[in-house]
Design a protein around this motif. Structure first.
Motif, mmCIF file in Angstrom:
data_model
loop_
_atom_site.group_PDB
_atom_site.id
_atom_site.type_symbol
_atom_site.label_atom_id
_atom_site.label_comp_id
_atom_site.label_asym_id
_atom_site.label_seq_id
_atom_site.Cartn_x
_atom_site.Cartn_y
_atom_site.Cartn_z
ATOM 1 N N LYS A 15 0.856 -1.186 0.000
ATOM 2 C CA LYS A 15 0.000 0.000 0.000
ATOM 3 C C LYS A 15 0.889 1.231 0.000
ATOM 4 O O LYS A 15 1.691 1.415 0.912
ATOM 5 N N HIS A 17 0.991 5.227 0.226
ATOM 6 C CA HIS A 17 0.219 6.383 0.671
ATOM 7 C C HIS A 17 0.967 7.654 0.270
ATOM 8 O O HIS A 17 2.135 7.827 0.637
ATOM 9 N N ILE A 19 0.825 11.558 0.775
ATOM 10 C CA ILE A 19 0.237 12.693 1.494
ATOM 11 C C ILE A 19 0.696 13.959 0.779
ATOM 12 O O ILE A 19 1.901 14.219 0.674
ATOM 13 N N GLN A 25 -1.428 16.065 -5.912
ATOM 14 C CA GLN A 25 -2.358 14.963 -6.155
ATOM 15 C C GLN A 25 -2.700 14.863 -7.643
ATOM 16 O O GLN A 25 -2.753 13.766 -8.211
ATOM 17 N N THR A 49 -2.743 5.252 -2.954
ATOM 18 C CA THR A 49 -3.773 6.171 -2.485
ATOM 19 C C THR A 49 -3.150 7.533 -2.240
ATOM 20 O O THR A 49 -2.144 7.647 -1.523
ATOM 21 N N SER A 50 -3.716 8.564 -2.834
ATOM 22 C CA SER A 50 -3.249 9.927 -2.585
ATOM 23 C C SER A 50 -4.252 10.640 -1.684
ATOM 24 O O SER A 50 -5.461 10.463 -1.819
ATOM 25 N N TYR A 51 -3.720 11.437 -0.786
ATOM 26 C CA TYR A 51 -4.542 12.167 0.178
ATOM 27 C C TYR A 51 -4.221 13.659 0.033
ATOM 28 O O TYR A 51 -3.118 14.096 0.384
ATOM 29 N N ALA A 87 1.390 12.538 9.122
ATOM 30 C CA ALA A 87 0.594 11.558 8.372
ATOM 31 C C ALA A 87 -0.199 10.640 9.284
ATOM 32 O O ALA A 87 -1.254 10.122 8.900
ATOM 33 N N LEU A 91 -3.543 8.372 8.749
ATOM 34 C CA LEU A 91 -3.400 6.926 8.607
ATOM 35 C C LEU A 91 -3.609 6.162 9.905
ATOM 36 O O LEU A 91 -4.058 5.010 9.886
ATOM 37 N N VAL A 96 -3.461 1.801 10.301
ATOM 38 C CA VAL A 96 -2.159 1.586 9.682
ATOM 39 C C VAL A 96 -1.084 1.591 10.761
ATOM 40 O O VAL A 96 -1.073 2.469 11.629
ATOM 41 N N THR A 99 5.072 1.996 8.965
ATOM 42 C CA THR A 99 5.005 2.380 7.552
ATOM 43 C C THR A 99 6.328 3.007 7.139
ATOM 44 O O THR A 99 6.883 3.841 7.855
ATOM 45 N N SER A 289 -8.092 8.058 -4.377
ATOM 46 C CA SER A 289 -7.729 9.413 -3.956
ATOM 47 C C SER A 289 -8.780 9.944 -2.989
ATOM 48 O O SER A 289 -9.969 9.621 -3.108
#
Length: 299
Positions: A15, A17, A19, A25, A49-51, A87, A91, A96, A99, A289
């Motif tokens: 995964k 991530h 940020i 993004q 996944t973008s945040y 983050a 998360l 999570v 990481t 996203s």
């Protein structure tokens, strides 16, 4: 990203991530679309996944300045440089745990399976056992609130302003919060290699799971860390530049990262697909996203 995906863990899902702010993004999505990554098939499940946390910047900035007892943050890295310390707010509630955080000038050379063996859920963060570098560190998202609780207990006013220096303060005052990583995952150019990069090949039994170049292009927004190629890291120091034999030592160590800058996404995706066992079909890469909403205003 290319080196991360090609070296995705053999025995676990991956995964990723991201940020970031709104512009970043959008750029991430454009690059993923251009590489045609969505739907590409890999050994295990890969999810990117973008945040977009831009709406949280004001509240996060206030949080940081209060915690470090300063009226400003480190201007050299901007607020984005502190996302590694923030983050967990996104998360952590998702469950999570430990990481890997890595700067964008890190290249992964070995399979991440090996690094996973060293992740310690009992630690708040992990990194170099020598000179700690915040550009490659394990952050335990579930427990990272403890990091800021430790900051509150440090009797220093003001606290250091740089993100790495804040982490060093916690590491030094509360050593039980920190765990070391193997030396193979501690190949940061600033850790003794900046003036003598060729020595990584000279050292007996030296190996590398990653290479962290720690900048090298100045502040030109039109260049990334590798725009000028990798020879710049040898050419900028006489001890490497003026010795042809050391050019080869550099090329066979730090210079190996150039493989990933030259590797096309088409080939990279095939490398990933080739790792799928013959009795399995593999998993399609997924992209998600999210956009954070501003925190409620306090009366």
């Amino acid at each position: 990203l290319k080196s991360v995906l090609v070296n995705a863990p053999l025995d676990a899902d991956l995964k990723v991530h991201v940020i970031c702010n709104e512009d970043a993004q959008r750029i991430v999505k454009e690059k993923i679309d251009k590489a045609e990554l969505v739907g590409s098939v890999w050994r295990n499940q890969i999810t990117i996944t973008s945040y977009n946390v831009e709406a949280l910047n004001d509240s996060w900035l206030k949080f940081l300045t209060q915690k470090i007892r300063q009226d400003r943050i480190y201007e050299r890295v901007s607020l984005g440089g502190y996302y590694r310390l923030l983050a967990y707010k996104i998360l952590g509630p998702m469950g999570v745990g430990p990481t890997l955080y890595m700067d964008t000038d890190v290249v992964i050379l070995s399979n991440l399976n090996d690094l996973m063996k060293s992740m310690d859920d009992s630690k708040v963060f992990q990194g170099s056992p020598g000179f700690f570098c915040s550009g490659f560190t394990i952050v335990n998202m579930r427990r990272f609130h403890e990091f800021w609780e430790k900051v509150d207990q440090i009797e220093k006013d003001p606290m250091p302003v740089a993100d790495q220096d804040i982490m060093l303060e916690v590491k030094n005052h509360f050593p039980d919060t920190f765990g070391p990583l193997p030396m193979e995952w501690d190949r940061n150019l600033g850790n003794g290699w900046r003036r003598t990069p060729h020595r990584l090949m000279e050292k007996k039994q030296a190996a590398a799971g990653m290479l962290h170049f720690q900048g090298g292009t100045g502040r030109n927004p039109n260049q990334n860390y590798f725009t000028k190629g990798f020879t710049q890291y040898c050419q900028r120091t006489p001890k490497c530049r003026d010795n042809p034999a050391r050019h080869d030592m550099f090329a066979r160590s730090w210079g190996l990262a150039d493989f990933y800058t030259r590797l096309s996404w088409k080939w990279a995706k095939y490398f990933g697909k080739s790792m799928i066992p013959s009795d399995q079909r593999g998993k399609e890469l997924q992209l998600h996203s999210f956009t954070a909403t501003p925190p409620p205003k306090q009366e």
